[in-house]
Design an enzyme around this catalytic site. Structure first.
Site, PDB file in Angstrom:
ATOM      1  N   LEU A 142      -9.901  64.297 -47.821  1.00 27.23           N
ATOM      2  CA  LEU A 142      -9.290  65.309 -46.962  1.00 27.23           C
ATOM      3  C   LEU A 142      -9.027  64.623 -45.632  1.00 27.23           C
ATOM      4  CD1 LEU A 142     -11.471  68.519 -47.567  1.00 27.23           C
ATOM      5  CD2 LEU A 142      -9.033  68.276 -48.071  1.00 27.23           C
ATOM      6  N   ASP A 143      -7.855  64.840 -45.041  1.00 27.26           N
ATOM      7  CA  ASP A 143      -7.577  64.159 -43.782  1.00 27.26           C
ATOM      8  C   ASP A 143      -8.468  64.705 -42.664  1.00 27.26           C
ATOM      9  OD1 ASP A 143      -6.190  66.335 -42.354  1.00 27.26           O
ATOM     10  OD2 ASP A 143      -4.596  66.032 -43.825  1.00 27.26           O
ATOM     11  N   MET A 144      -8.511  64.007 -41.549  1.00 23.43           N
ATOM     12  CA  MET A 144      -9.455  64.314 -40.486  1.00 23.43           C
ATOM     13  C   MET A 144      -9.306  65.737 -39.966  1.00 23.43           C
ATOM     14  SD  MET A 144     -10.335  62.137 -37.032  1.00 23.43           S
ATOM     15  CE  MET A 144      -8.819  62.523 -36.158  1.00 23.43           C
ATOM     16  N   ASP A 145      -8.088  66.263 -39.934  1.00 24.50           N
ATOM     17  CA  ASP A 145      -7.845  67.590 -39.376  1.00 24.50           C
ATOM     18  C   ASP A 145      -7.998  68.706 -40.403  1.00 24.50           C
ATOM     19  OD1 ASP A 145      -7.284  66.518 -36.855  1.00 24.50           O
ATOM     20  OD2 ASP A 145      -5.208  66.113 -37.421  1.00 24.50           O
ATOM     21  N   SER A 146      -8.337  68.356 -41.649  1.00 31.97           N
ATOM     22  CA  SER A 146      -8.495  69.364 -42.697  1.00 31.97           C
ATOM     23  C   SER A 146      -9.980  69.590 -42.978  1.00 31.97           C
ATOM     24  CB  SER A 146      -7.771  68.929 -43.975  1.00 31.97           C
ATOM     25  OG  SER A 146      -6.381  68.796 -43.731  1.00 31.97           O
TER      26      SER A 146
END
Length: 300
Positions: free
Chosen positions: A170-174
């Site tokens: 999952l990307d950092m902002d998710s």
């Protein structure tokens, strides 16, 4: 090392030539005096390179168990929690892995229950039970076990006494559901394109419109790949802001965010709530739990 099944005292070896031919060598077997007494056991045979040839020398004692396929060393290192499979390939290419004192190369195989496998001269950890974990990943953490830029990473959220790795990302902002395991075979199976499972997200968007809502339901091309039509539901609407539930089949990089951008909408928050038959449920943010056996079986 290769292993051979001992059929009987009259028909001593059923030699696995296919395995051996991968090495491009010629086989000569040195017999042990006690081989004929073993009957249906297993005899372990050492491979030694002699120029363009190889010879197999009987070593060790008879082991009374069914013989399985030898595993590639990079798979063993990953399964034992030493490193990822890709990092294991680098270790092998650098000559830092040995098997019973012999320097190994990429593609070599071994039996971790029989052979002594070392990295930089230190034996790898003993076999451990497989661990399967679900984490509710918060925003602000990168999906890696360590980060060169010093950012917070997901390894700081899990302390289970066993080295585990994330399955996918999952990307950092998710935020939301993220799986971890020390079972390399399971992880590779989950991430293989042939084993894609539906993943469902809740997406908070701005610049929402009815036209954009219809457009985000359509299949689009990302990175030269045409994705399957997603399932999209409108959960809540407040002017040009809305909350969507989006189920996708693939796992392209930042796929949901990019789909919404192509539809003229901007994602301000994104949370994964399910993966296959696994549900995030009420697991608190930043907390983790073990998967139960039924959940693991449903994922395989």
């Amino acid at each position: 090392f290769d292993m051979y099944r001992l059929a009987s005292s009259d028909d001593l070896f059923d030699i696995g030539w296919e395995d051996y031919l991968e090495r491009g060598g010629i086989c000569a077997v040195e017999w042990s005096e006690n081989v004929a007494d073993a009957m249906d056991g297993a005899v372990h045979v050492r491979i030694e390179k002699l120029g363009d040839c190889s010879r197999k020398i009987l070593v060790g004692k008879i082991i009374w168990k069914e013989i399985g396929m030898l595993e590639r060393l990079q798979k063993i290192l990953s399964a034992r929690g030493v490193c990822s499979r890709r990092q294991a390939e680098t270790l092998l290419e650098s000559g830092r892995v040995t098997c019973d004192g012999r320097v190994c190369a990429l593609g070599d195989r071994a039996d971790p229950e029989v052979n002594i496998i070392c990295v930089d001269g230190k034996p790898i950890p003993a076999g451990v039970l497989p661990v399967y974990i679900m984490l509710h990943k918060p925003r602000g953490y990168v999906t890696t076990m360590q980060d060169e830029k010093g950012r917070k990473n997901v390894s700081q959220l899990i302390d289970c006494g066993t080295r585990v790795y994330p399955v996918g990302r999952l990307d950092m902002d998710s935020e939301g559901l993220l799986l971890f395991t020390n079972d390399g075979a399971f992880a590779n199976e989950m991430m293989h394109p042939k084993h894609l499972v539906d993943k469902t997200y809740q997406a908070w968007v701005e610049k929402f419109s009815d036209q954009g809502f219809e457009k985000v339901k359509q299949p689009v091309e990302l990175d030269g790949y045409r994705i399957a039509p997603p399932k999209v539901q409108l959960l809540h609407k407040d002017g040009n802001r809305a909350v969507l539930q989006i189920t996708i089949h693939e796992g392209r990089n930042r796929q949901v965010r990019r789909m919404c951008e192509l539809a003229g909408m901007y994602v301000t928050r994104l949370r994964r709530i399910s993966q296959g038959k696994l549900q995030l449920g009420d697991l608190p943010k930043g907390k983790w739990r073990y998967l139960n056996p039924d959940e693991v079986e449903r994922m395989k």
